[in-house]
Design an enzyme around this catalytic site. Structure first.
Site, PDB file in Angstrom:
ATOM      1  CG  ASN A  82      -0.396   7.324   5.462  1.00 31.46           C
ATOM      2  OD1 ASN A  82      -0.104   6.139   5.493  1.00 31.46           O
ATOM      3  ND2 ASN A  82      -0.867   7.898   4.377  1.00 31.46           N
TER       4      ASN A  82
ATOM      5  CB  SER B 202      -8.051   3.144  -1.746  1.00 32.00           C
ATOM      6  OG  SER B 202      -7.533   4.438  -1.581  1.00 32.00           O
TER       7      SER B 202
ATOM      8  CE1 TYR C 238      -2.583   0.853  -2.301  1.00 36.50           C
ATOM      9  CE2 TYR C 238      -2.907   3.190  -2.716  1.00 36.50           C
ATOM     10  CZ  TYR C 238      -3.263   2.041  -2.056  1.00 36.50           C
ATOM     11  OH  TYR C 238      -4.297   2.057  -1.164  1.00 36.50           O
TER      12      TYR C 238
ATOM     13  CE  LYS D 269      -0.298   0.102   5.006  1.00 34.64           C
ATOM     14  NZ  LYS D 269      -1.070   0.245   6.214  1.00 34.64           N
TER      15      LYS D 269
ATOM     16  CE  LYS E 269      -5.793  -1.085  -2.503  1.00 29.56           C
ATOM     17  NZ  LYS E 269      -6.033  -2.372  -1.847  1.00 29.56           N
TER      18      LYS E 269
HETATM   19  N1  UFG Z   1       0.704  15.495   5.096  1.00 37.16           N
HETATM   20  C1  UFG Z   1       1.538  16.478   5.582  1.00 37.16           C
HETATM   21  N2  UFG Z   1       2.689  16.084   6.188  1.00 37.16           N
HETATM   22  C2  UFG Z   1       3.051  14.785   6.311  1.00 37.16           C
HETATM   23  C3  UFG Z   1       2.179  13.786   5.820  1.00 37.16           C
HETATM   24  C4  UFG Z   1       1.015  14.172   5.201  1.00 37.16           C
HETATM   25  O1  UFG Z   1       1.247  17.669   5.464  1.00 37.16           O
HETATM   26  O2  UFG Z   1       4.120  14.511   6.861  1.00 37.16           O
HETATM   27  C5  UFG Z   1      -0.546  15.894   4.430  1.00 37.16           C
HETATM   28  C6  UFG Z   1      -0.621  15.472   2.976  1.00 37.16           C
HETATM   29  O3  UFG Z   1       0.040  16.398   2.158  1.00 37.16           O
HETATM   30  C7  UFG Z   1      -2.116  15.394   2.753  1.00 37.16           C
HETATM   31  C8  UFG Z   1      -2.650  14.958   4.125  1.00 37.16           C
HETATM   32  O4  UFG Z   1      -1.618  15.253   5.061  1.00 37.16           O
HETATM   33  O5  UFG Z   1      -2.618  16.661   2.484  1.00 37.16           O
HETATM   34  C9  UFG Z   1      -2.952  13.468   4.189  1.00 37.16           C
HETATM   35  O6  UFG Z   1      -1.814  12.756   3.739  1.00 37.16           O
HETATM   36  P1  UFG Z   1      -1.666  11.181   3.934  1.00 37.16           P
HETATM   37  O7  UFG Z   1      -0.360  10.795   3.327  1.00 37.16           O
HETATM   38  O8  UFG Z   1      -1.913  10.809   5.346  1.00 37.16           O
HETATM   39  O9  UFG Z   1      -2.889  10.598   3.107  1.00 37.16           O
HETATM   40  P2  UFG Z   1      -3.208  10.731   1.555  1.00 37.16           P
HETATM   41  O10 UFG Z   1      -4.590  11.271   1.480  1.00 37.16           O
HETATM   42  O11 UFG Z   1      -2.185  11.419   0.784  1.00 37.16           O
HETATM   43  O12 UFG Z   1      -3.088   9.204   1.127  1.00 37.16           O
HETATM   44  C10 UFG Z   1      -4.074   8.311   1.457  1.00 37.16           C
HETATM   45  C11 UFG Z   1      -3.512   6.908   1.562  1.00 37.16           C
HETATM   46  C12 UFG Z   1      -3.034   6.415   0.252  1.00 37.16           C
HETATM   47  C13 UFG Z   1      -4.059   6.617  -0.790  1.00 37.16           C
HETATM   48  C14 UFG Z   1      -4.519   8.048  -0.809  1.00 37.16           C
HETATM   49  C15 UFG Z   1      -5.654   8.268  -1.760  1.00 37.16           C
HETATM   50  O13 UFG Z   1      -2.455   6.867   2.487  1.00 37.16           O
HETATM   51  O14 UFG Z   1      -2.779   5.040   0.354  1.00 37.16           O
HETATM   52  O15 UFG Z   1      -5.008   8.388   0.460  1.00 37.16           O
HETATM   53  O16 UFG Z   1      -6.054   9.590  -1.770  1.00 37.16           O
HETATM   54  F1  UFG Z   1      -3.557   6.321  -2.006  1.00 37.16           F
END
Ligand code: UFG
Length: 338
Positions: free
Chosen positions: A203, A128, A153, A88, A157
């Site tokens: 994340n 997802s 990835y 993932k 999906k």
């Molecule tokens: N973020 C930060 N700093 C960090 C980590 C994340 O500012 O250190 C922000 C990201 O830019 C984003 C938000 O927090 O705006 C959420 O980021 P995540 O990485 O937690 O989650 P995402 O929405 O990017 O990703 C999730 C899943 C993926 C999936 C994706 C689909 O982790 O597996 O949603 O939208 F592909």
């Protein structure tokens, strides 16, 4: 209580899988875990036992191994399968696409084939909101178009959903539910199970808790110049226990379903910015988080949150936990890990 039946849970020691095992037991099912622990820890099985008071049945092998899978199906005669096991990490999938195609697509094909051969009629697949990529409308509906995804990835999906659909249409006995998760966060309220990221978390929430506990120096907020209320990206953060519960509801609902495939967005329906999440964490845990604003992260969608009307009406599901609950539970879990 009489058991409602055996449910095979691939990836049952993982983050969402382990919480689903707890919910299944609480609802009277008998989960059978298949997990090869490549991305999870064996101690989670003891924790599951501690939470539920039930002896956990678990098999340690790669769920793409059809021979072993067949043995488990023959022995336990499952009435349903929930398939979580998959790779993932978006970044890793770009660097190593074949690993993702082989594992995520390969295991699904084998498991579906085994379901058909063993007359299993109820299959739930972990999809997802990544399938929407940068959604063309928000809140995102199940009918919102899928986008072109640059990440292998994300593409697995999309393809896995298609594999499920084709299989269900060709095999009318097999009902398939595709659950499109938004952003799962939090941990079980006991603090005994939760998310275990490998290495530096990608994340947001594990990064926050690891920073607060001192494992990381500071959190970087990836951009504050987006077109949102405070300039940071918007996501739909859903408590993992609520998400887990949606799987149990999906298993129940499919028993009487006339449709071959049903798709649900599983989110709270509420969008939160990155700063909202940080503030909720600080408030509920009475802490100050060390963070700075950094540049945008490549590939981030600006706004993604669910229209969850379909799952609310179709499964009689609704989220019980707030963002604050999730941030408290995530912190509780992180502190116990230290
Ligand atoms: N973020 C930060 N700093 C960090 C980590 C994340 O500012 O250190 C922000 C990201 O830019 C984003 C938000 O927090 O705006 C959420 O980021 P995540 O990485 O937690 O989650 P995402 O929405 O990017 O990703 C999730 C899943 C993926 C999936 C994706 C689909 O982790 O597996 O949603 O939208 F592909």
């Amino acid at each position: 209580m009489e058991s409602k039946g055996n449910i095979i849970v691939t990836g049952g020691a993982g983050f969402i899988g382990s919480h689903t095992v707890v919910e299944l037991i609480e609802e009277g099912y008998n989960p059978i875990i298949i997990d090869d622990f490549r991305n999870s820890e064996k101690f989670i099985l003891d924790r599951l036992q501690e939470i539920t008071g039930v002896k956990i049945i678990a098999y340690n092998f790669d769920c793409a191994n059809q021979e072993k899978l067949q043995e488990v199906f023959e022995k336990h005669k499952p009435s349903g399968v929930i398939h979580f096991a998959a790779d993932k990490a978006v970044g890793e999938s770009v660097a190593n696409p074949l690993k993702y195609y082989q594992n995520n697509l390969g295991s699904l094909v084998v498991i579906l084939d085994t379901c058909i051969k063993n007359n299993v009629t109820n299959f739930v697949f972990s999809s997802s909101c990544t399938v929407y990529v940068e959604p063309e409308e928000t809140p995102v509906k199940e009918t919102t178009a899928m986008g072109y995804t640059a990440s292998p990835y994300g593409y697995t999906k999309q393809v896995c959903e298609r594999i499920c659909q084709d299989t269900a249409y060709a095999n009318p006995e097999l009902k398939i539910t595709l659950l499109r998760y938004f952003n799962p966060i939090g941990a079980h309220s006991s603090g005994l199970i939760g998310e275990l990221p490998i290495g530096v978390p990608n994340n947001l929430v594990p990064y926050i808790t690891q920073t607060a506990v001192g494992l990381r120096e500071e959190l970087t907020v990836h951009g504050n110049d987006y077109d949102t209320t405070d300039g940071t990206c918007i996501r739909d953060y859903i408590h993992v226990v609520d998400l887990a519960n949606a799987h149990v509801k999906a298993i129940e609902a499919a028993k009487n379903s006339k449709e071959a495939v049903v798709i649900y967005n599983v989110g709270t329906g509420v969008g939160s910015t990155v700063l909202d999440v940080i503030q909720a964490f600080e408030k509920v845990n009475n802490l100050k988080l060390n963070y700075k604003i950094g540049p945008r992260r490549e590939g981030d969608a600006v706004t993604v949150y669910a229209n969850n009307e379909k799952v609310v009406s179709g499964l009689g599901w609704k989220p019980k936990f707030s963002l604050e609950d999730a941030m408290q539970h995530a912190w509780n879990w992180q502190q116990k890990l230290k």
